[in-house]
Design a protein around this motif. Structure first.
Motif, PDB file in Angstrom:
ATOM      1  N   ASP A 168       0.834  -1.247  -0.018  1.00 41.36           N
ATOM      2  CA  ASP A 168      -0.024   0.060  -0.029  1.00 41.36           C
ATOM      3  C   ASP A 168       0.806   1.000  -0.019  1.00 41.36           C
ATOM      4  N   ALA A 169       1.970   1.248   0.821  1.00 43.98           N
ATOM      5  CA  ALA A 169       2.779   2.557   0.881  1.00 43.98           C
ATOM      6  C   ALA A 169       3.414   2.837  -0.426  1.00 43.98           C
ATOM      7  N   VAL A 170       4.034   1.693  -1.096  1.00 44.36           N
ATOM      8  CA  VAL A 170       4.659   2.182  -2.381  1.00 44.36           C
ATOM      9  C   VAL A 170       3.784   2.497  -3.449  1.00 44.36           C
ATOM     10  N   LEU A 171       2.380   1.981  -3.426  1.00 45.78           N
ATOM     11  CA  LEU A 171       1.711   2.224  -4.317  1.00 45.78           C
ATOM     12  C   LEU A 171       1.107   3.818  -4.205  1.00 45.78           C
ATOM     13  N   ARG A 172       1.025   4.130  -2.976  1.00 41.09           N
ATOM     14  CA  ARG A 172       0.559   5.462  -2.590  1.00 41.09           C
ATOM     15  C   ARG A 172       1.432   6.356  -3.023  1.00 41.09           C
ATOM     16  N   GLU A 173       2.721   6.158  -3.022  1.00 40.31           N
ATOM     17  CA  GLU A 173       3.803   6.940  -3.344  1.00 40.31           C
ATOM     18  C   GLU A 173       4.085   7.352  -4.790  1.00 40.31           C
ATOM     19  N   ILE A 174       3.359   6.654  -5.679  1.00 43.69           N
ATOM     20  CA  ILE A 174       3.511   6.672  -7.296  1.00 43.69           C
ATOM     21  C   ILE A 174       2.526   7.600  -7.684  1.00 43.69           C
ATOM     22  N   ARG A 175       2.950   8.616  -8.359  1.00 43.73           N
ATOM     23  CA  ARG A 175       2.005   9.741  -8.953  1.00 43.73           C
ATOM     24  C   ARG A 175       2.385   9.806 -10.590  1.00 43.73           C
ATOM     25  N   PRO A 176       1.519  10.010 -11.572  1.00 47.15           N
ATOM     26  CA  PRO A 176       0.262   9.615 -11.092  1.00 47.15           C
ATOM     27  C   PRO A 176      -0.114   8.315 -10.623  1.00 47.15           C
ATOM     28  N   GLU A 177      -1.394   7.895 -10.182  1.00 48.58           N
ATOM     29  CA  GLU A 177      -1.592   6.708  -9.517  1.00 48.58           C
ATOM     30  C   GLU A 177      -1.597   5.590 -10.730  1.00 48.58           C
ATOM     31  N   LEU A 178      -1.099   4.324 -10.289  1.00 51.04           N
ATOM     32  CA  LEU A 178      -1.086   3.321 -11.031  1.00 51.04           C
ATOM     33  C   LEU A 178      -2.470   2.391 -10.741  1.00 51.04           C
ATOM     34  N   ARG A 179      -3.393   1.694 -11.486  1.00 49.60           N
ATOM     35  CA  ARG A 179      -4.239   0.996 -11.163  1.00 49.60           C
ATOM     36  C   ARG A 179      -3.729  -0.110 -11.137  1.00 49.60           C
ATOM     37  N   TRP A 180      -4.234  -0.997 -10.048  1.00 52.63           N
ATOM     38  CA  TRP A 180      -3.706  -2.511  -9.898  1.00 52.63           C
ATOM     39  C   TRP A 180      -4.882  -3.520  -9.316  1.00 52.63           C
ATOM     40  N   THR A 181      -4.724  -4.698  -9.472  1.00 53.88           N
ATOM     41  CA  THR A 181      -5.432  -5.581  -8.936  1.00 53.88           C
ATOM     42  C   THR A 181      -4.530  -6.513  -8.152  1.00 53.88           C
ATOM     43  N   HIS A 182      -5.219  -7.296  -7.195  1.00 54.76           N
ATOM     44  CA  HIS A 182      -4.571  -8.383  -6.401  1.00 54.76           C
ATOM     45  C   HIS A 182      -4.054  -9.425  -7.244  1.00 54.76           C
ATOM     46  N   GLY A 183      -2.845  -9.758  -7.098  1.00 56.69           N
ATOM     47  CA  GLY A 183      -2.344 -11.087  -7.576  1.00 56.69           C
ATOM     48  C   GLY A 183      -2.539 -12.477  -6.533  1.00 56.69           C
ATOM     49  N   PRO A 184      -2.348 -13.432  -6.730  1.00 57.90           N
ATOM     50  CA  PRO A 184      -2.279 -14.534  -5.991  1.00 57.90           C
ATOM     51  C   PRO A 184      -1.625 -14.547  -4.601  1.00 57.90           C
ATOM     52  N   THR A 185      -2.154 -14.732  -3.334  1.00 56.50           N
ATOM     53  CA  THR A 185      -1.372 -14.883  -2.383  1.00 56.50           C
ATOM     54  C   THR A 185      -0.945 -16.415  -2.166  1.00 56.50           C
ATOM     55  N   THR A 186       0.158 -16.659  -1.992  1.00 55.17           N
ATOM     56  CA  THR A 186       0.985 -17.863  -1.578  1.00 55.17           C
ATOM     57  C   THR A 186       1.401 -18.270  -0.319  1.00 55.17           C
ATOM     58  N   VAL A 187       1.159 -19.422   0.114  1.00 57.61           N
ATOM     59  CA  VAL A 187       1.709 -19.661   1.513  1.00 57.61           C
ATOM     60  C   VAL A 187       2.595 -20.802   1.275  1.00 57.61           C
ATOM     61  N   GLY A 188       3.646 -20.632   2.163  1.00 56.34           N
ATOM     62  CA  GLY A 188       4.738 -21.581   2.149  1.00 56.34           C
ATOM     63  C   GLY A 188       4.579 -22.321   3.278  1.00 56.34           C
ATOM     64  N   SER A 189       5.670 -23.178   3.844  1.00 58.86           N
ATOM     65  CA  SER A 189       5.841 -24.024   4.902  1.00 58.86           C
ATOM     66  C   SER A 189       5.764 -22.807   6.388  1.00 58.86           C
ATOM     67  N   CYS A 190       6.595 -21.753   5.919  1.00 56.69           N
ATOM     68  CA  CYS A 190       6.556 -20.858   7.007  1.00 56.69           C
ATOM     69  C   CYS A 190       6.629 -19.430   6.658  1.00 56.69           C
ATOM     70  N   ASP A 191       6.088 -19.212   5.274  1.00 51.12           N
ATOM     71  CA  ASP A 191       6.215 -17.581   4.736  1.00 51.12           C
ATOM     72  C   ASP A 191       4.928 -17.369   3.910  1.00 51.12           C
ATOM     73  N   VAL A 192       4.756 -16.214   3.587  1.00 52.80           N
ATOM     74  CA  VAL A 192       3.411 -15.820   2.796  1.00 52.80           C
ATOM     75  C   VAL A 192       4.027 -14.870   1.833  1.00 52.80           C
ATOM     76  N   SER A 193       3.499 -14.808   0.585  1.00 51.33           N
ATOM     77  CA  SER A 193       3.617 -13.794  -0.633  1.00 51.33           C
ATOM     78  C   SER A 193       2.685 -13.224  -0.970  1.00 51.33           C
ATOM     79  N   ARG A 194       2.519 -11.815  -1.120  1.00 52.30           N
ATOM     80  CA  ARG A 194       1.408 -11.179  -1.534  1.00 52.30           C
ATOM     81  C   ARG A 194       1.794 -10.523  -2.594  1.00 52.30           C
ATOM     82  N   ARG A 195       1.045 -10.234  -3.629  1.00 49.27           N
ATOM     83  CA  ARG A 195       1.271  -9.575  -4.896  1.00 49.27           C
ATOM     84  C   ARG A 195       0.087  -8.846  -5.511  1.00 49.27           C
TER      85      ARG A 195
END
Length: 149
Positions: A13-40
């Motif tokens: 959220d912080a990096v996307l708020r910083e970009i002007r003019p605004e970029l339009r984005w959608t959620h990519g898949p969230t993946t869960v590993g054995s002990c970690d999470v990736s958000r896209r």
């Protein structure tokens, strides 16, 4: 894992708020590993070849100002990317893919296993069910999609 996923959302959220003019984005898949999470986040704004360097520059500067340590900078003309690490061990990256589509990703450090809910961050472009078949960028921006100098 849930707290780490929420921290990942805050980073994105912080990096996307910083970009002007605004970029339009959608959620990519969230993946869960054995002990970690990736958000896209997948950027749906068309980013012309002429504007890719500007985007990477804004993100690089913001991450450095935020105290992130840059780990890899790929200056490839067609598919540039930057990778960094936060002081608390989260890996962040921005890479440019086909047709100038930008992909942001945050990978958490190893954390205690738990359920992970979907992100509550509000996408600024249409959502794609399951986030598996997100189309190429299809939103024009007078700035980001501009061709030529």
């Amino acid at each position: 894992m849930q707290a780490a996923a929420e921290r990942s959302d805050a980073i994105l959220d912080a990096v996307l708020r910083e970009i002007r003019p605004e970029l339009r984005w959608t959620h990519g898949p969230t993946t869960v590993g054995s002990c970690d999470v990736s958000r896209r986040r997948v950027v749906m704004t068309e980013i012309s070849a002429e504007r890719r360097g500007s985007l990477l520059g804004v993100v690089d500067r913001f991450w450095r100002e935020s105290g992130y340590r840059m780990t890899v900078v790929n200056n490839d003309a067609e598919f540039p990317a930057i990778y960094a690490r936060t002081s608390d061990g989260f890996g962040v990256r921005l890479r440019i893919g086909g047709e100038g589509q930008a992909f942001f990703q945050v990978d958490t450090p190893c954390v205690r296993e738990s359920e992970v809910a979907d992100s509550t961050s509000r996408a600024t472009a249409p959502l794609y069910e399951g986030a598996e078949f997100i189309p190429r960028p299809n939103i024009h921006s007078d700035f980001w999609s501009a061709k030529g100098g």
